[in-house]
Scaffold this motif. Structure first.
Motif, PDB file in Angstrom:
ATOM      1  N   GLU A 122       0.842  -1.193   0.000  1.00 35.27           N
ATOM      2  CA  GLU A 122       0.000   0.000   0.000  1.00 35.27           C
ATOM      3  C   GLU A 122       0.880   1.248   0.000  1.00 35.27           C
ATOM      4  OE1 GLU A 122      -2.110  -0.878   3.503  1.00 35.27           O
ATOM      5  OE2 GLU A 122      -3.323  -2.430   2.521  1.00 35.27           O
ATOM      6  N   PRO A 123       0.472   2.248  -0.790  1.00 31.46           N
ATOM      7  CA  PRO A 123       1.302   3.453  -0.862  1.00 31.46           C
ATOM      8  C   PRO A 123       1.440   4.162   0.490  1.00 31.46           C
ATOM      9  CG  PRO A 123      -0.749   3.710  -2.112  1.00 31.46           C
ATOM     10  CD  PRO A 123      -0.658   2.284  -1.726  1.00 31.46           C
ATOM     11  N   GLY A 124       0.444   3.983   1.344  1.00 31.53           N
ATOM     12  CA  GLY A 124       0.508   4.661   2.647  1.00 31.53           C
ATOM     13  C   GLY A 124       1.051   3.770   3.745  1.00 31.53           C
ATOM     14  N   ALA A 125       1.648   2.634   3.357  1.00 34.79           N
ATOM     15  CA  ALA A 125       2.114   1.676   4.358  1.00 34.79           C
ATOM     16  C   ALA A 125       3.169   2.300   5.261  1.00 34.79           C
ATOM     17  CB  ALA A 125       2.692   0.445   3.669  1.00 34.79           C
ATOM     18  N   ALA A 126       3.187   1.816   6.486  1.00 37.47           N
ATOM     19  CA  ALA A 126       4.239   2.180   7.449  1.00 37.47           C
ATOM     20  C   ALA A 126       4.305   3.669   7.736  1.00 37.47           C
ATOM     21  CB  ALA A 126       5.606   1.659   6.985  1.00 37.47           C
ATOM     22  N   THR A 127       3.224   4.381   7.459  1.00 37.41           N
ATOM     23  CA  THR A 127       3.237   5.807   7.779  1.00 37.41           C
ATOM     24  C   THR A 127       3.332   5.987   9.294  1.00 37.41           C
ATOM     25  OG1 THR A 127       1.872   6.246   5.867  1.00 37.41           O
ATOM     26  CG2 THR A 127       1.982   7.988   7.525  1.00 37.41           C
ATOM     27  N   GLY A 128       4.264   6.809   9.725  1.00 38.49           N
ATOM     28  CA  GLY A 128       4.429   7.065  11.163  1.00 38.49           C
ATOM     29  C   GLY A 128       5.175   5.974  11.902  1.00 38.49           C
ATOM     30  N   PHE A 129       5.613   4.956  11.187  1.00 36.73           N
ATOM     31  CA  PHE A 129       6.304   3.856  11.876  1.00 36.73           C
ATOM     32  C   PHE A 129       7.636   4.293  12.484  1.00 36.73           C
ATOM     33  CE2 PHE A 129       4.430  -0.418  10.283  1.00 36.73           C
ATOM     34  CZ  PHE A 129       3.138   0.056  10.512  1.00 36.73           C
ATOM     35  N   GLU A 130       8.210   5.397  11.922  1.00 37.21           N
ATOM     36  CA  GLU A 130       9.486   5.860  12.492  1.00 37.21           C
ATOM     37  C   GLU A 130       9.327   6.232  13.963  1.00 37.21           C
ATOM     38  OE1 GLU A 130       8.169   7.195   9.746  1.00 37.21           O
ATOM     39  OE2 GLU A 130       7.263   9.037  10.489  1.00 37.21           O
ATOM     40  N   THR A 131       8.136   6.725  14.312  1.00 37.69           N
ATOM     41  CA  THR A 131       7.910   7.072  15.722  1.00 37.69           C
ATOM     42  C   THR A 131       8.082   5.849  16.608  1.00 37.69           C
ATOM     43  OG1 THR A 131       6.185   8.470  14.828  1.00 37.69           O
ATOM     44  CG2 THR A 131       6.345   8.338  17.223  1.00 37.69           C
ATOM     45  N   TYR A 132       7.486   4.732  16.180  1.00 41.40           N
ATOM     46  CA  TYR A 132       7.589   3.514  16.986  1.00 41.40           C
ATOM     47  C   TYR A 132       9.028   2.992  17.020  1.00 41.40           C
ATOM     48  CZ  TYR A 132       2.539   3.580  16.826  1.00 41.40           C
ATOM     49  OH  TYR A 132       1.233   3.959  16.952  1.00 41.40           O
ATOM     50  N   ALA A 133       9.705   3.134  15.881  1.00 43.72           N
ATOM     51  CA  ALA A 133      11.092   2.665  15.829  1.00 43.72           C
ATOM     52  C   ALA A 133      11.961   3.487  16.780  1.00 43.72           C
ATOM     53  CB  ALA A 133      11.631   2.769  14.403  1.00 43.72           C
ATOM     54  N   ILE A 134      11.777   4.796  16.742  1.00 37.88           N
ATOM     55  CA  ILE A 134      12.546   5.660  17.643  1.00 37.88           C
ATOM     56  C   ILE A 134      12.189   5.322  19.091  1.00 37.88           C
ATOM     57  CG2 ILE A 134      12.922   8.047  18.391  1.00 37.88           C
ATOM     58  CD1 ILE A 134      12.259   8.829  15.397  1.00 37.88           C
ATOM     59  N   ALA A 135      10.879   5.140  19.326  1.00 37.70           N
ATOM     60  CA  ALA A 135      10.433   4.821  20.685  1.00 37.70           C
ATOM     61  C   ALA A 135      11.076   3.524  21.172  1.00 37.70           C
ATOM     62  CB  ALA A 135       8.915   4.708  20.726  1.00 37.70           C
ATOM     63  N   ALA A 136      11.103   2.515  20.326  1.00 43.74           N
ATOM     64  CA  ALA A 136      11.693   1.236  20.730  1.00 43.74           C
ATOM     65  C   ALA A 136      13.159   1.419  21.083  1.00 43.74           C
ATOM     66  CB  ALA A 136      11.537   0.207  19.610  1.00 43.74           C
ATOM     67  N   ALA A 137      13.876   2.197  20.263  1.00 50.38           N
ATOM     68  CA  ALA A 137      15.300   2.410  20.524  1.00 50.38           C
ATOM     69  C   ALA A 137      15.505   3.140  21.843  1.00 50.38           C
ATOM     70  CB  ALA A 137      15.939   3.181  19.374  1.00 50.38           C
ATOM     71  N   ILE A 138      14.692   4.157  22.070  1.00 51.11           N
ATOM     72  CA  ILE A 138      14.880   4.964  23.285  1.00 51.11           C
ATOM     73  C   ILE A 138      14.446   4.180  24.529  1.00 51.11           C
ATOM     74  CG2 ILE A 138      14.168   7.085  24.469  1.00 51.11           C
ATOM     75  CD1 ILE A 138      15.969   7.568  22.062  1.00 51.11           C
ATOM     76  N   ILE A 139      13.271   3.548  24.439  1.00 48.63           N
ATOM     77  CA  ILE A 139      12.821   2.742  25.579  1.00 48.63           C
ATOM     78  C   ILE A 139      13.844   1.632  25.848  1.00 48.63           C
ATOM     79  CG2 ILE A 139      11.025   1.115  26.360  1.00 48.63           C
ATOM     80  CD1 ILE A 139       9.014   2.879  24.820  1.00 48.63           C
ATOM     81  N   GLY A 140      14.459   1.174  24.785  1.00 51.43           N
ATOM     82  CA  GLY A 140      15.465   0.122  24.916  1.00 51.43           C
ATOM     83  C   GLY A 140      16.806   0.608  25.432  1.00 51.43           C
ATOM     84  N   GLY A 141      16.893   1.864  25.832  1.00 48.22           N
ATOM     85  CA  GLY A 141      18.092   2.331  26.517  1.00 48.22           C
ATOM     86  C   GLY A 141      19.122   3.016  25.639  1.00 48.22           C
ATOM     87  N   THR A 142      18.774   3.347  24.400  1.00 45.66           N
ATOM     88  CA  THR A 142      19.732   4.050  23.556  1.00 45.66           C
ATOM     89  C   THR A 142      19.754   5.523  23.947  1.00 45.66           C
ATOM     90  OG1 THR A 142      18.952   2.595  21.821  1.00 45.66           O
ATOM     91  CG2 THR A 142      20.435   4.380  21.158  1.00 45.66           C
ATOM     92  N   SER A 143      20.971   6.060  24.116  1.00 49.57           N
ATOM     93  CA  SER A 143      21.072   7.462  24.514  1.00 49.57           C
ATOM     94  C   SER A 143      20.866   8.372  23.319  1.00 49.57           C
ATOM     95  CB  SER A 143      22.433   7.744  25.132  1.00 49.57           C
ATOM     96  OG  SER A 143      22.665   9.135  25.148  1.00 49.57           O
ATOM     97  N   PHE A 144      20.020   9.355  23.508  1.00 50.53           N
ATOM     98  CA  PHE A 144      19.763  10.295  22.421  1.00 50.53           C
ATOM     99  C   PHE A 144      20.989  11.143  22.108  1.00 50.53           C
ATOM    100  CE2 PHE A 144      16.795  12.557  19.762  1.00 50.53           C
ATOM    101  CZ  PHE A 144      15.830  11.584  19.563  1.00 50.53           C
ATOM    102  N   PHE A 145      21.928  11.205  23.045  1.00 47.76           N
ATOM    103  CA  PHE A 145      23.136  11.999  22.817  1.00 47.76           C
ATOM    104  C   PHE A 145      24.217  11.197  22.112  1.00 47.76           C
ATOM    105  CE2 PHE A 145      20.988  13.707  26.550  1.00 47.76           C
ATOM    106  CZ  PHE A 145      20.698  14.962  26.058  1.00 47.76           C
ATOM    107  N   GLY A 146      23.922   9.954  21.826  1.00 47.81           N
ATOM    108  CA  GLY A 146      24.865   9.144  21.058  1.00 47.81           C
ATOM    109  C   GLY A 146      25.809   8.339  21.917  1.00 47.81           C
ATOM    110  N   GLY A 147      26.356   7.284  21.290  1.00 51.34           N
ATOM    111  CA  GLY A 147      27.428   6.529  21.930  1.00 51.34           C
ATOM    112  C   GLY A 147      27.022   5.443  22.891  1.00 51.34           C
ATOM    113  N   LYS A 148      25.748   5.416  23.284  1.00 47.53           N
ATOM    114  CA  LYS A 148      25.345   4.415  24.275  1.00 47.53           C
ATOM    115  C   LYS A 148      24.085   3.679  23.859  1.00 47.53           C
ATOM    116  CE  LYS A 148      27.453   6.658  28.167  1.00 47.53           C
ATOM    117  NZ  LYS A 148      27.251   7.896  28.888  1.00 47.53           N
ATOM    118  N   GLY A 149      24.102   2.361  24.026  1.00 50.51           N
ATOM    119  CA  GLY A 149      22.943   1.552  23.717  1.00 50.51           C
ATOM    120  C   GLY A 149      23.345   0.192  23.194  1.00 50.51           C
TER     121      GLY A 149
END
Ligand code: ATP
Ligand code: MG
Lengths: 513, 326
Positions: free
Chosen positions: B248-275
């Motif tokens: 679908e042309p509209g597939a995965a719309t907004g999925f980046e939010t969940y991906a970012i959320a998973a990374a951050i909830i998973g302990g990745t530092s937004f300032f880099g270098g850790k995770g």
């Protein structure tokens, strides 16, 4: 006369190490109290307790007749305590003026609204900058100023808050003689105003020059307090290291290196911005070449150009007769070049890495292919290598898996030296290599440099400490305005000669010394 | 300085070890709490093989996107285009298959397309020197636009049976999307822990200038990071069309939010270098179980969004709070 501050029975424990064990320390008005000790003795930790960064595990602090179990940064500021941290804390993304007022922006009220008081800000900032001798446009971003200017800015920051107690944790590591003199004038002025100053330094000469009392710490314990007038440097050194050190390191090189093969040859190097102008020189096997010069003379830019870390430039570099094609540090490291940079926090280490990971960065890169993208880590090798360096350089740490930011400043510097050792380096540039390193370790590092030179490695030392250049180098180039203006053989050079060459005014020599 | 001094302020041994415990096991702990909560609220919803495999399958696309996103965040950057890359890759792979290209070849080409889209991100970041946020915000729109143009804004379906069957089948009871996500996570874990390039990426995240002076080619590794992110998003896009049975042309719309959320909830530092990759996988599962659980408890999907948003803020705040505990 009452003390400005009294710290009583301070103990501070970190996981696995007691950084301070039952230390008492006080500061009187109008005195410079020197705090002395080897790397990792606990000097910075004691002062961070005073500034509210750490809470002591036990002990009491009395300021302005009030007793505290610990100070918060706010308590500390409100009680007139100001600190120049060992690791520069200026913010590159802000202007000089903004840096001076970080966290304490002056405000005024106009029609009931609190606004930033820019006129006051500008006036106070320019006063403080003038005082420390930092003549610069206040709106310049700090990322564009040199490390010594940053250090001057730190001092200005401490002055502007009109503190009663000023702690200076190694304020002169990046300053040259004249800037240091300038600082000492300020300190004397502050003393006469009745302020109390804590002064930390590994430059023993400075203690005699500026100190009134000196307290020595060793491994977190209290060794003693003396009046500076009544104590000899040798005795202080003995108190610090727990054994006698006979004299300082002296250049033992007697070989006539001039007939030895050339290791590094630099031909007509220039930078587009004119900071380096047509520089040529050679180093021979067994020779340690020093670079002296004032701040801003272009020494660091020259080294950046040779190492490939600076912007593109003109000229040729030959290593053992082979012409090098260097576009970036990766190329030069692959050729066997190495560079210990002058600013360890900004360009020296990764603060998310432990000791082992920091030490192995270079060796990992060397054994990998395709620009460092193809290669596997060798955990056992990394551990072994880190252990060797930690032992050789006597890095004080709980284990090689300790994060580098938990080490004392001098020990961080040792880790940075360690990462370039044992990786097949052919030529090494040391830019301010012993910054923050204690007297005992300093002579060990000089011996290490000598061993490298004797093993046929090329060694360049850039230093703002003339005694350092005089004790370790065989030849000293004086750099000024992007050019080598004079070259001295160690046999016939004195501090005075270097100073007069680098300022270009022989009349000034007396004033500086 | 303020935050640094807070970070430096440390308490007694006991508190420190609590903090270390939190950093090591915090995310796993949250996951455990969620599982237990769901088990108490609605036992039937979780204690069955089918429900477990459903949660895992539903999480697999997000986990694939998140482990790629992880690298972009690791160098103190971000990749906002992962959802669009997934959609475009999925669409082009679908077109290839419908056009008669054998599924395996189409999948291979699809992954290459993902890599190429990541390459474009990396190239633009390196050339312009702009923050990846800006670049990938732009390419997010561009890639989505290309998806709409190539598809004529219409869904593409009618894939070879072997493809849809393959994606929706199980091997030893484990659904194929889960196997794919686990395999990618395992490879990337190896990459981060055992290769020089992986270590170099952490170095860049920790201190870019020091990394440069240590001979690490920052641009080359930045490029690598965006290519990895692109490949992961491409694989996610292919899994997605297999599961849905259509591109679908509209597939995965907004999925980046969940991906970012998973990374951050998973302990990745937004300032880099850790995770860690493992943490990101757990982060993805946490999001998956919340979505699943709320559906099982018949919470309307709009409320699910609110819970998700709250969780992101909560988890990072909690992390901060514990890290700066006096
Ligand atoms: N945040 C921390 N976590 C763990 N240990 C620490 C931390 N800060 C300092 N230490 C340890 O406390 C001891 C004293 O360190 P401190 O920085 O006070 O030394 P120093 O006397 O200032 O040395 P230098 O002359 O090298 O600056 C060292 O062993 C150091 O490793
Ligand atoms: Mg210190």
């Amino acid at each position: 006369m009452g003390s400005l501050v009294k710290m009583k029975n301070i103990t501070k424990k970190f996981p696995g190490v007691t950084a301070l064990d039952n230390i008492s320390f006080d500061i009187e008005p109008g005195e410079v109290h020197v705090l002395l000790g080897e790397n990792g003795a606990g000097k910075s930790t004691l002062m961070k307790i005073l500034s509210g960064v750490y809470r002591p595990t036990s002990g009491k602090i009395t300021v302005n007749e009030k007793e505290y179990d610990y100070l918060t940064p706010k308590d500390s500021y409100e009680n007139g305590i100001s600190i120049i941290y060992q690791e520069l804390s200026v913010i590159n993304e802000l202007s000089i003026m903004e840096n001076i007022f970080v966290g304490k922006i002056p405000v005024k009220t106009i029609m009931g609204i609190r606004v930033i008081d820019y006129p006051t800000m500008r006036q106070k900032a320019s006063e403080a900058l003038l005082k420390v001798g930092l003549i610069r446009d206040m709106n310049v971003f700090v990322e564009n100023i040199s490390i010594s200017e940053k250090q001057q800015l730190e001092i200005a920051k401490a002055l502007v808050s009109n503190a009663e107690i000023i702690v200076m944790d190694e304020p002169t590591t990046s300053l040259t003689i004249s800037e240091t003199e300038h600082l000492f004038k300020i300190i004397k002025q502050l003393k006469s105003e009745g302020k109390g100053i804590v002064y930390i330094s590994h430059k023993m000469k400075e203690i005699k020059e500026i100190g009134d009392r000196v307290t020595v710490l060793k491994d977190g314990t209290y060794v003693g307090t003396r009046k500076v007038d009544e104590v000899e440097i040798d005795e202080l050194v003995t108190m610090m290291v727990g054994r006698t050190i006979h004299g300082t390191y002296h250049n033992k090189n007697i070989s006539d290196f001039k007939n030895e093969p050339v290791i590094l040859e630099v031909k007509n190097i220039s930078k587009k911005d004119g900071k380096v102008k047509n520089v040529s020189f050679k180093t021979h096997k067994g020779e340690i070449l020093g670079f002296a010069g004032l701040v801003g003379s272009g020494r660091t830019e020259l080294m950046d150009t040779i190492f490939g870390s600076g912007p593109k430039s003109y000229g040729e570099v030959f290593l053992n007769g082979r012409k090098l094609d260097i576009k970036n540090p990766y190329n030069s490291i692959k050729y066997g070049l190495a560079m210990v940079t002058e600013n360890r926090r900004e360009t020296g280490f990764m603060d998310n890495f432990d000791i082992k990971q920091n030490i192995s960065v270079i060796s990992n890169l060397k054994k990998s292919k395709a620009g460092g993208t193809i290669g596997l880590l060798d955990d056992k090798g990394e551990v072994e290598k880190a252990q060797i360096q930690v032992k050789d350089l006597r890095v004080k740490c709980t284990s090689i898996h300790q994060n580098i930011t938990e080490l004392s400043g001098g020990n961080q510097q040792k880790v940075i030296l360690g990462k370039w050792m044992g990786v097949g380096t052919e030529f090494i540039i040391f830019d301010e290599p012993t910054k923050g390193i204690d007297v005992g370790s300093k002579s060990e590092i000089y011996e290490l440099m000598r061993r490298l030179a004797e093993d046929g490695k090329g060694v360049i030392v850039v230093s703002s400490e003339l005694p350092e250049l005089l004790s370790v180098c065989d030849t000293i180039c004086v750099f000024k305005d992007g050019k080598i203006i004079d070259t001295f053989d160690i046999k016939n050079v004195t501090e005075e000669k270097i100073v007069s060459a680098s300022t270009g005014e022989s009349g000034k020599v007396k004033e500086v010394n | 300085m303020e935050s640094e001094s807070k970070k430096l302020r440390r308490g007694s041994l006991k508190e420190v070890s609590f903090r270390e415990m939190w950093q090591k096991y915090g995310t796993v702990g949250i996951l455990a709490v969620l599982v237990i909560a769901l088990a108490i609220l609605k036992p039937a919803s979780i204690f069955s093989a089918t429900s477990i495999s459903q949660i895992l399958t539903q999480s697999s696309v997000n986990i694939l996107l998140a482990v790629g996103e992880f690298f972009a965040i690791l160098i103190a950057g971000i990749d906002l285009s992962v959802g669009s890359i997934a959609a475009l890759t999925g669409m082009l792979t679908a077109k290839l298959m419908v056009g008669g290209v054998p599924p395996l070849t189409a999948i291979f080409l699809g992954i290459l397309i993902g890599a190429a889209l990541g390459f474009v991100n990396g190239f633009l970041v390196n050339k312009t020197g702009l923050h990846p946020f800006i670049i990938t915000l732009g390419t997010q729109a561009i890639y989505r636009g290309i998806t709409l143009i190539t598809s004529g804004a219409r869904s593409v379906f009618g894939f070879p049976i072997s493809f849809t069957k393959g994606i929706s089948s199980s091997i030893f009871g484990v659904p194929v999307p889960v196997i794919i996500a686990i395999s990618v996570a395992v490879i990337l874990t190896f990459f981060t822990k055992k290769t020089v390039a992986g270590r170099n990426i952490y170095a860049i995240g920790g201190n870019k200038d020091a990394a440069w002076y240590s001979g690490i080619n920052v641009k080359l590794h930045t490029m690598m990071v965006f290519i990895i992110s692109g490949i992961c998003a491409g694989i996610a896009g292919i899994v997605l069309i297999g599961r849905v049975g259509a591109a679908e042309p509209g597939a995965a719309t907004g999925f980046e939010t969940y991906a970012i959320a998973a990374a951050i909830i998973g302990g990745t530092s937004f300032f880099g270098g850790k995770g860690k990759v493992f943490g990101v996988v757990i982060g993805g599962l946490i999001i998956g179980i919340i979505n699943y659980g709320m559906t099982a408890l018949t919470v309307p999907s709009s409320y699910q969004q609110i819970v998700m948003g709250g969780l992101i803020i909560l988890s990072v705040t909690l992390d901060r709070f514990i890290a700066t505990k006096k």
